[in-house]
Each structure stands twice: as structure tokens, then as C-alpha cells.
Design a protein around this motif. Sequence first.
Motif, PDB file in Angstrom:
ATOM      1  N   SER A 225       0.827  -1.207   0.000  1.00 34.37           N
ATOM      2  CA  SER A 225       0.000   0.000   0.000  1.00 34.37           C
ATOM      3  C   SER A 225       0.862   1.257   0.000  1.00 34.37           C
ATOM      4  O   SER A 225       0.519   2.254  -0.647  1.00 34.37           O
ATOM      5  CB  SER A 225      -0.949  -0.007   1.194  1.00 34.37           C
ATOM      6  OG  SER A 225      -0.244  -0.004   2.414  1.00 34.37           O
ATOM      7  N   LEU A 226       2.003   1.243   0.709  1.00 36.68           N
ATOM      8  CA  LEU A 226       2.890   2.407   0.714  1.00 36.68           C
ATOM      9  C   LEU A 226       3.483   2.641  -0.668  1.00 36.68           C
ATOM     10  O   LEU A 226       3.520   3.772  -1.169  1.00 36.68           O
ATOM     11  CB  LEU A 226       4.018   2.221   1.736  1.00 36.68           C
ATOM     12  CG  LEU A 226       3.644   1.949   3.191  1.00 36.68           C
ATOM     13  CD1 LEU A 226       4.887   1.949   4.061  1.00 36.68           C
ATOM     14  CD2 LEU A 226       2.656   2.970   3.697  1.00 36.68           C
ATOM     15  N   VAL A 227       3.970   1.575  -1.281  1.00 39.30           N
ATOM     16  CA  VAL A 227       4.518   1.683  -2.637  1.00 39.30           C
ATOM     17  C   VAL A 227       3.438   2.153  -3.602  1.00 39.30           C
ATOM     18  O   VAL A 227       3.662   3.025  -4.446  1.00 39.30           O
ATOM     19  CB  VAL A 227       5.096   0.326  -3.087  1.00 39.30           C
ATOM     20  CG1 VAL A 227       5.450   0.346  -4.571  1.00 39.30           C
ATOM     21  CG2 VAL A 227       6.329  -0.022  -2.254  1.00 39.30           C
ATOM     22  N   GLY A 228       2.233   1.590  -3.478  1.00 43.33           N
ATOM     23  CA  GLY A 228       1.140   1.971  -4.354  1.00 43.33           C
ATOM     24  C   GLY A 228       0.791   3.445  -4.234  1.00 43.33           C
ATOM     25  O   GLY A 228       0.528   4.121  -5.226  1.00 43.33           O
ATOM     26  N   ALA A 229       0.770   3.970  -3.003  1.00 44.96           N
ATOM     27  CA  ALA A 229       0.449   5.386  -2.817  1.00 44.96           C
ATOM     28  C   ALA A 229       1.496   6.283  -3.472  1.00 44.96           C
ATOM     29  O   ALA A 229       1.160   7.297  -4.100  1.00 44.96           O
ATOM     30  CB  ALA A 229       0.333   5.696  -1.322  1.00 44.96           C
ATOM     31  N   ALA A 230       2.771   5.933  -3.329  1.00 44.24           N
ATOM     32  CA  ALA A 230       3.825   6.726  -3.956  1.00 44.24           C
ATOM     33  C   ALA A 230       3.685   6.710  -5.480  1.00 44.24           C
ATOM     34  O   ALA A 230       3.799   7.753  -6.146  1.00 44.24           O
ATOM     35  CB  ALA A 230       5.198   6.193  -3.540  1.00 44.24           C
TER      36      ALA A 230
ATOM     37  N   VAL B   7       3.037  14.763  -1.285  1.00 47.12           N
ATOM     38  CA  VAL B   7       3.621  13.690  -0.486  1.00 47.12           C
ATOM     39  C   VAL B   7       3.997  14.225   0.889  1.00 47.12           C
ATOM     40  O   VAL B   7       3.705  13.610   1.926  1.00 47.12           O
ATOM     41  CB  VAL B   7       4.842  13.085  -1.197  1.00 47.12           C
ATOM     42  CG1 VAL B   7       5.523  12.044  -0.304  1.00 47.12           C
ATOM     43  CG2 VAL B   7       4.432  12.446  -2.521  1.00 47.12           C
ATOM     44  N   LYS B   8       4.644  15.393   0.925  1.00 47.49           N
ATOM     45  CA  LYS B   8       5.027  15.981   2.207  1.00 47.49           C
ATOM     46  C   LYS B   8       3.803  16.242   3.085  1.00 47.49           C
ATOM     47  O   LYS B   8       3.796  15.951   4.286  1.00 47.49           O
ATOM     48  CB  LYS B   8       5.782  17.290   1.974  1.00 47.49           C
ATOM     49  CG  LYS B   8       7.183  17.124   1.402  1.00 47.49           C
ATOM     50  CD  LYS B   8       7.852  18.479   1.279  1.00 47.49           C
ATOM     51  CE  LYS B   8       9.273  18.357   0.749  1.00 47.49           C
ATOM     52  NZ  LYS B   8       9.933  19.681   0.620  1.00 47.49           N
ATOM     53  N   ARG B   9       2.761  16.808   2.470  1.00 53.27           N
ATOM     54  CA  ARG B   9       1.584  17.164   3.267  1.00 53.27           C
ATOM     55  C   ARG B   9       0.832  15.933   3.755  1.00 53.27           C
ATOM     56  O   ARG B   9       0.325  15.907   4.886  1.00 53.27           O
ATOM     57  CB  ARG B   9       0.677  18.065   2.431  1.00 53.27           C
ATOM     58  CG  ARG B   9       1.268  19.458   2.227  1.00 53.27           C
ATOM     59  CD  ARG B   9       0.476  20.279   1.239  1.00 53.27           C
ATOM     60  NE  ARG B   9       1.035  21.629   1.121  1.00 53.27           N
ATOM     61  CZ  ARG B   9       0.704  22.496   0.172  1.00 53.27           C
ATOM     62  NH1 ARG B   9      -0.188  22.149  -0.756  1.00 53.27           N
ATOM     63  NH2 ARG B   9       1.246  23.691   0.136  1.00 53.27           N
ATOM     64  N   GLY B  10       0.737  14.901   2.919  1.00 57.38           N
ATOM     65  CA  GLY B  10       0.093  13.672   3.352  1.00 57.38           C
ATOM     66  C   GLY B  10       0.855  13.013   4.489  1.00 57.38           C
ATOM     67  O   GLY B  10       0.255  12.504   5.449  1.00 57.38           O
ATOM     68  N   ILE B  11       2.188  13.015   4.387  1.00 59.95           N
ATOM     69  CA  ILE B  11       3.010  12.453   5.463  1.00 59.95           C
ATOM     70  C   ILE B  11       2.885  13.298   6.725  1.00 59.95           C
ATOM     71  O   ILE B  11       2.786  12.766   7.842  1.00 59.95           O
ATOM     72  CB  ILE B  11       4.476  12.337   5.007  1.00 59.95           C
ATOM     73  CG1 ILE B  11       4.606  11.251   3.929  1.00 59.95           C
ATOM     74  CG2 ILE B  11       5.391  12.040   6.183  1.00 59.95           C
ATOM     75  CD1 ILE B  11       5.990  11.119   3.331  1.00 59.95           C
TER      76      ILE B  11
ATOM     77  N   ASP C 231      14.407  13.003  10.913  1.00 62.39           N
ATOM     78  CA  ASP C 231      14.591  13.147   9.463  1.00 62.39           C
ATOM     79  C   ASP C 231      13.270  13.447   8.778  1.00 62.39           C
ATOM     80  O   ASP C 231      13.182  14.285   7.869  1.00 62.39           O
ATOM     81  CB  ASP C 231      15.191  11.856   8.879  1.00 62.39           C
ATOM     82  CG  ASP C 231      16.547  11.526   9.462  1.00 62.39           C
ATOM     83  OD1 ASP C 231      17.331  12.463   9.706  1.00 62.39           O
ATOM     84  OD2 ASP C 231      16.823  10.330   9.669  1.00 62.39           O
ATOM     85  N   VAL C 232      12.226  12.727   9.196  1.00 62.88           N
ATOM     86  CA  VAL C 232      10.903  12.941   8.606  1.00 62.88           C
ATOM     87  C   VAL C 232      10.431  14.363   8.890  1.00 62.88           C
ATOM     88  O   VAL C 232       9.948  15.070   7.992  1.00 62.88           O
ATOM     89  CB  VAL C 232       9.892  11.912   9.143  1.00 62.88           C
ATOM     90  CG1 VAL C 232       8.489  12.228   8.634  1.00 62.88           C
ATOM     91  CG2 VAL C 232      10.301  10.501   8.741  1.00 62.88           C
ATOM     92  N   LEU C 233      10.577  14.813  10.131  1.00 62.55           N
ATOM     93  CA  LEU C 233      10.143  16.160  10.495  1.00 62.55           C
ATOM     94  C   LEU C 233      10.916  17.218   9.720  1.00 62.55           C
ATOM     95  O   LEU C 233      10.346  18.239   9.287  1.00 62.55           O
ATOM     96  CB  LEU C 233      10.306  16.374  12.000  1.00 62.55           C
ATOM     97  CG  LEU C 233       9.348  15.569  12.887  1.00 62.55           C
ATOM     98  CD1 LEU C 233       9.802  15.603  14.342  1.00 62.55           C
ATOM     99  CD2 LEU C 233       7.930  16.118  12.770  1.00 62.55           C
ATOM    100  N   ASN C 234      12.206  17.002   9.508  1.00 65.85           N
ATOM    101  CA  ASN C 234      13.001  17.946   8.721  1.00 65.85           C
ATOM    102  C   ASN C 234      12.507  18.051   7.282  1.00 65.85           C
ATOM    103  O   ASN C 234      12.502  19.134   6.698  1.00 65.85           O
ATOM    104  CB  ASN C 234      14.475  17.512   8.717  1.00 65.85           C
ATOM    105  CG  ASN C 234      15.247  18.058   9.900  1.00 65.85           C
ATOM    106  OD1 ASN C 234      14.904  19.099  10.449  1.00 65.85           O
ATOM    107  ND2 ASN C 234      16.299  17.353  10.294  1.00 65.85           N
ATOM    108  N   LEU C 235      12.091  16.937   6.717  1.00 66.51           N
ATOM    109  CA  LEU C 235      11.702  16.921   5.303  1.00 66.51           C
ATOM    110  C   LEU C 235      10.290  17.423   5.062  1.00 66.51           C
ATOM    111  O   LEU C 235      10.022  18.090   4.060  1.00 66.51           O
ATOM    112  CB  LEU C 235      11.842  15.503   4.744  1.00 66.51           C
ATOM    113  CG  LEU C 235      13.223  15.133   4.206  1.00 66.51           C
ATOM    114  CD1 LEU C 235      13.304  13.644   3.916  1.00 66.51           C
ATOM    115  CD2 LEU C 235      13.536  15.911   2.933  1.00 66.51           C
ATOM    116  N   VAL C 236       9.361  17.096   5.948  1.00 65.46           N
ATOM    117  CA  VAL C 236       7.957  17.432   5.669  1.00 65.46           C
ATOM    118  C   VAL C 236       7.470  18.642   6.464  1.00 65.46           C
ATOM    119  O   VAL C 236       6.381  19.156   6.178  1.00 65.46           O
ATOM    120  CB  VAL C 236       7.030  16.224   5.937  1.00 65.46           C
ATOM    121  CG1 VAL C 236       7.504  15.009   5.175  1.00 65.46           C
ATOM    122  CG2 VAL C 236       6.896  15.910   7.426  1.00 65.46           C
TER     123      VAL C 236
END
Length: 540
Positions: free
Chosen positions: A105-110, A160-164, A191-196
Motif C-alpha cells: 500500500s505504501l509503494v502503491g500510494a507513492a 507527499v510531504k503534506r500527506g506524510i 529526518d521525517v520532520l526535517n523533510l515534511v
Amino acid sequence: MARFNLLRSKAAPASTPAAPTSPVRSTGRRAANAHGSAGFVRDPRSELFLLAVANFVTQRTAYESGGARDDRFAALVRGLAVEDPEWTAGLLGWLRQGGNMRTASLVGAAEYVKARLDAGATGGPSNRQVVNSVLLRADEPGELLGYWTATYGRNVPKPVKRGIADAVRRLYSGTSLLKYDTASRGYRFGDVLNLVHASPDPDKPWQGELFRYALDRRHNPETAEVPPGNRTLLAHRALMELPVAERRAVVTAADGAERLAAAGMTWEALAGWLQGPMDAAAWEAVIPSMGAMALLRNLRNFDGAGVSDAVAERVAAKISDPQTVARARQFPFRYLAAHQHAPSLRWAYPLERALGHSLAHVPALPGRTLVLVDRSGSMWSPLSDRSQLNRADAAAVFGTALALRAEDADLVQFGSTSKAVGFRRGESVLKVLERFEDLGGTLTAKAVAAHYAGHDRVLIVTDEQTTHSYGGDPTALVPDTVPVYTWNLAGYQVGHAPSGASNRHTFGGLTDAAFRMVSLIEDGRDARWPWETGQADAAA
């Protein structure tokens, strides 16, 4: 779990009752299967659905490499994301939530987002919503980012950033940080917080401090200060600051289990913290805070450490509790795997009960039923690199459960040859499974011809890679008035028979959504895609 929705077929004249339909459909075109025999091609939605519910990403099967399966999956998602975004978004959300297929599902969403951005597509569910819908565990925002950056580079688009970021606000807490923000992760919470650039949830006033701590913990671990209001993180820090020589005493103390639970100490982290063996005392202290799946994975370790019978009884009660089984949302074959890995008699009955609860929605079919279970060589490839279980055993679990529940069933295993599998009503599923064998090739039509004898229905649990030179379409040997149900466990491109009408139905996955299909079809109702429940209920 998500349930298949049902719509009653429109009334038809009494002389020509409308046959109920199922959503997986053939196109009428033919193509060669893995054996070179002419099989039946499905439409793209049906092909993607059957592949998605069977696809453990990067895992090869008997006839398809992991890379080839992943490429086919991604191509189907990309095409349908543009052509049919509503349907594809529904599939991806259900795949994670109801189908319990995490990585696919993660791969599919990307891939969904990439295809729609490349095509400049508008309308339909937003890319942001689709990304958010597949993220249910706190390590998954980092996993989706890892897939995106490895596949498409570090230029992560805004949807992608906003969904994450939406998921981060839902999922990040002190407990999830302790469990998932570890050095082994490709993307740490910081790392996630820095990116999104996720902002804290306004309804969680403590989350701002947690985000700051996650960033400091990632980039300045020596000076990172635990948020003063977070009891879990403070309790964990207190345990970590204890001298190693004093830690074993915490485990053996009367309140040891409570202290470990309050500090969010996982069983994975406990051995490293103790810097010593996971003996019976260590396991008995952490077992009360372990989840059902963690308990299943460690039954053999409990035996090896000598966990007491009293604690083992509590473990057995938890893993076999009906509500716990329902919440765990594990595939039935997980309980078979636990039984195979931990053959101690003290786990046998609890695992049998848990397996039964996980199969609660297998229908109790009236009349006479023929159940055919594929035990050919191609069914013996592992479901994943992390599992010793294979499709042959998964098929046997489902086929046996169907037969035991049915009013009058003939249970047959087949490959190059076929033979009946004897059983007694009320017998243990795990006991019946011991009678299944490895039977070589895939002569499905030959098995149908040998065992069909006026049954009211036929169910075939298989990967569909039959050798047609030994009888052609196996469902053609059954009268058109008799329904034939195929459960596809591998998701290959080409099927062994037509599907979608005329009493010929194909389903995928071994979830309660799949189990209900036979009874519902035979009640004269159309089977819908599992994520269409709300829409169809409103229409009804």
C-alpha cells in the motif's frame, strides 16, 4: 477489517433470475500462463486487485521474480491512478486498512502520486489524502519517504510531504518514538520532520515538545532533553540512566513489569538494556506489555527460557482471546506458522483456538461442496523472505476450514495427481493439515474431472497456473448452473478460467472480506469491491 458490500441484484422475471456477479472479471482475451497454456486475461482493475492482495513487495514467486512483480504492480497502479483515480485510491486505502498489506500500500500510494503529477491529472481524491490513508503505524511515514527518495530522488513533492505530515500528527507520540525511532531505521523521526515540516496537532499541546525532542534526539543525542511533561519518556530516561549492574534488579522486582511498561520498554530493546540474556525473569517482566503478534513470534523463545506455566497460561489466554485476534488483524496462516515454529503442547490448543477465531467468517455452506486445494510445486514458494510459510499451507488452512464448516464437503488436494483428504466434523484444523502432501504439477482440470460428482458448488484454492493440455479450462467441466469459486493466492497475470459472470467467480486474499463471498453470491447478491461498502449501502 473492511467488509465486502452487497447489493441485491435487480429483480428479473421469475423464469430468468439474474445471476449475481463478482467484481474480478476476464476480458475475453487469451494469453499464455507460466506453463505456456492458454489462460484468461483479466481487466487491469482485476489484475491489480489480485496482485495487490497477494504481493509481499520484493518477494519472488515460483514463476515471477520479485522485481518483475513489483514492476507490474507499479505499472498497473500508475495506469489506473490516471484512468480511474477513485477506484485506485479506494483500493490503496483498503489494502492497508482492511487487506492488512503494509508495504504494497505504501509503494502503491507513492506510484499513484507520481503518475498523477506526471500526467498533470486533476479531480478525484487528492494525492495528499491518498498518502495519508495508507500510513497507520508511526514508522510508515519514514518508510514511504525512503521509497520515494530511493526511487525518485530527494525532491519530494508537496502532496507527499503534506500527506506524510498529516500522518505524523496522528501517529507520533512518546511511545511510538521509543518503539520506532531507532538507529536501524533509514529515516528517523527527526529526518521525517526535517523533510515534511509537520506542525504539531493543535489538539495535542504536548506534541510541539515531542517534535523538538525527536529533532534533538536525531541530531544532538548527547544533549537532547526529554520533554518534562512526558511521563513515558521520563520513565524511559530514568531506566536508561541506571548503572548496568542495577538493571537486572528492576526486572526481578515486584513492580518490574509495571516499570518496564510505563517506560515503553519493548522486548526488542530489553536485551540490549540488560546487556545480558533474556532469561525467564526478563521475559516474564516484559510479556504483560507485549502485543499479540509479538507474543506469537516468541513462543519458542518463551519455552527456551523456561517461562513458568502460570505466565504461559496468561500468554495462551491473550493470543486465543477472540477480541485480541480480531484486533490483531493477522492472516490465518500466521497462527499455523506459530504452531510450526513452537510445537510445544502448551501452545497447541491456544493456537488452534486463535486460528479458529481468525477464520470466523468462513461460511458454513449448505448442501454438497467440493473443495480443491492446490499442492503443486509452484505453491511451495515462501510467502516472504521472513516467513517459512508458503502458499500451499495457506491454501490448506483455508480449504480445510471451508470443509469443516460445510454441511457436506469433499476435501481434495491436487497436483499431478489428486486424492481426498479425510477429516471428521469438529476435528482440529491443525490436525487435518498434517495429511496434506506435495503433489507436483498443476493438473486442475484432471482433479475436477475426477472428483466433481453433482456437487452444489466447487471451490478451488490455487495460484491458477494450471497445465491446460490436461483438460483445458477446469471450470468448463462443471455445469454452467453450478457456481465455481477460485481463490487466487499468487496474483499472476493470467487466470485459469473466465470470471465475473455465469457462475464463475475469482477472489483474492484470505481475509474475512474474501471468506464472505460464497454465501453472499449464493444469496443472490452482487459482490462489490471491499472499499465500496459505504457507497453501496447508501444506494441500497
